[in-house]
Scaffold this motif. Structure first.
Motif: not given
Length: 356
Positions: A40-48
């Motif tokens: 999940g690209a968006l969730r991973c991006a938001q996480a960092v």
């Protein structure tokens, strides 16, 4: 709901990103192409988002999804653009792009830019997949500088064998890269996950960690540099049927597995249509309620079977970890004759459950 769950631990993703950047030094683009390798690209991006230096994706479509989701950090298009019309969107969305061949260079030079581009100029230092040959690299760099259409150029290359510790190919590629870049201004980026882990000479201004962000290593199992990564995805299912079979009975398609003793077989939800590799059939490791076991018979489209014989407490409702904390995704990939990248990218139909 079908009990096939891909648990995505975003705190593990943050941990792995910070570890990768610390091991490399300098800055690091988190590679989240292919929907963050299935996570999940968006969730991973938001996480960092609060700690990352930026992201790398394959193409414009992937970058636009992140921008639409509110991601404002730098995003690099690793494949560059496929046609000149994309350059307008690259500028509008404030994206960075790789230029890796004469056609892409010509598109950029002919484009009526309203503001300068941030270009990562790729050299083919020996992998022979993409990039300018070392002998042509300085000329391409000079044309970009002279055009006035770039505000900075990051010199980059990509390794073919960085995940093979005994190979000399990486050192040869580094020498070719350094020779081709001699005297050229700008930062540089050469290190992928494997190079971050074991090739100190590849530690330059920017790292591009990919698979290590997801807690899997590109290096051979047991290598010392594997220590410290945390698996981000835990793929699990549950037993929803049990068979008690005597010795001499075949199990599954093709009768490829035949019991050699009285055997308890558990049926679980999950198969090759969900991304579990069909070639990882009898013998592929699983953990059932925390205890080691294996798959028996062929993996089918929607279901597979696991051995319960030595686990008398296991039965209907028992949890089966297909990979994650106890079962290495690398071990499953080895059983299928492939790599963890493919397994993670292929996960589908599973419920993605985020935590951390």
């Amino acid at each position: 709901m079908r009990p096939l769950i891909a648990s995505i631990r975003l705190d593990h993703f943050r941990h792995n990103y910070l570890l990768a950047r610390q091991q490399h030094g300098g800055r690091a683009l988190a590679v989240i192409k292919a929907n963050a390798y299935g996570h999940g690209a968006l969730r991973c991006a938001q996480a960092v988002a609060e700690v990352a230096d930026g992201f790398a994706v394959a193409c414009l479509e992937e970058a636009l999804q992140l921008r639409a989701g509110g991601v404002r950090l730098p995003i690099l298009l690793l494949e560059g653009v496929f046609e000149a019309a994309e350059l307008a969107e690259v500028q509008a969305q404030d994206l960075w792009l790789v230029v890796q061949n004469a056609e892409q260079l010509a598109m950029l030079l002919a484009f009526p830019a309203s503001k300068p581009f941030r270009v990562w100029l790729k050299m083919d230092s020996g992998m022979h997949r993409a990039g300018f040959f070392p002998a042509d690299y300085a000329a391409a760099h000079g044309r970009l500088v002279a055009s006035g259409k770039v505000d900075a150029i990051v010199k980059m290359t990509h390794f073919a064998c960085a995940d093979e510790p005994e190979s000399h190919a990486t050192a040869l590629q580094m020498a070719a890269f350094d020779a081709g870049c001699a005297g050229l201004a700008g930062e540089s980026s050469v290190a992928n996950s494997a190079a971050i882990m074991i090739h100190d000479a590849a530690h330059r201004d920017w790292a591009r960690p990919g698979i290590m962000l997801y807690g899997s290593t590109p290096l051979p199992d047991g290598h010392a540099a594997n220590v410290g990564l945390k698996p981000v995805m835990r793929l699990s299912s549950r037993v929803f049927g049990v068979r008690e079979l005597p010795a001499g009975e075949a199990v599954g398609y093709g009768a490829s597995f035949v019991t050699t003793r009285p055997t308890r077989v558990g049926l679980i939800a999950g198969g090759y249509a969900d991304g579990y590799p069909r070639l990882a059939s009898t013998g592929s490791p699983v953990a059932i309620d925390g205890h080691a076991s294996r798959i028996v018979g062929r993996v089918s489209m929607d279901m597979m079977m696991v051995e319960l014989t030595d686990l008398p407490q296991a039965g209907i409702g028992s949890e089966v970890e297909l990979w994650g904390d106890q079962v290495s995704v690398n071990a499953v990939a080895a059983c299928a004759g492939t790599i963890s990248y493919e397994l993670l990218c292929n996960v589908k139909r599973a419920q993605l459950v985020y935590s951390g």
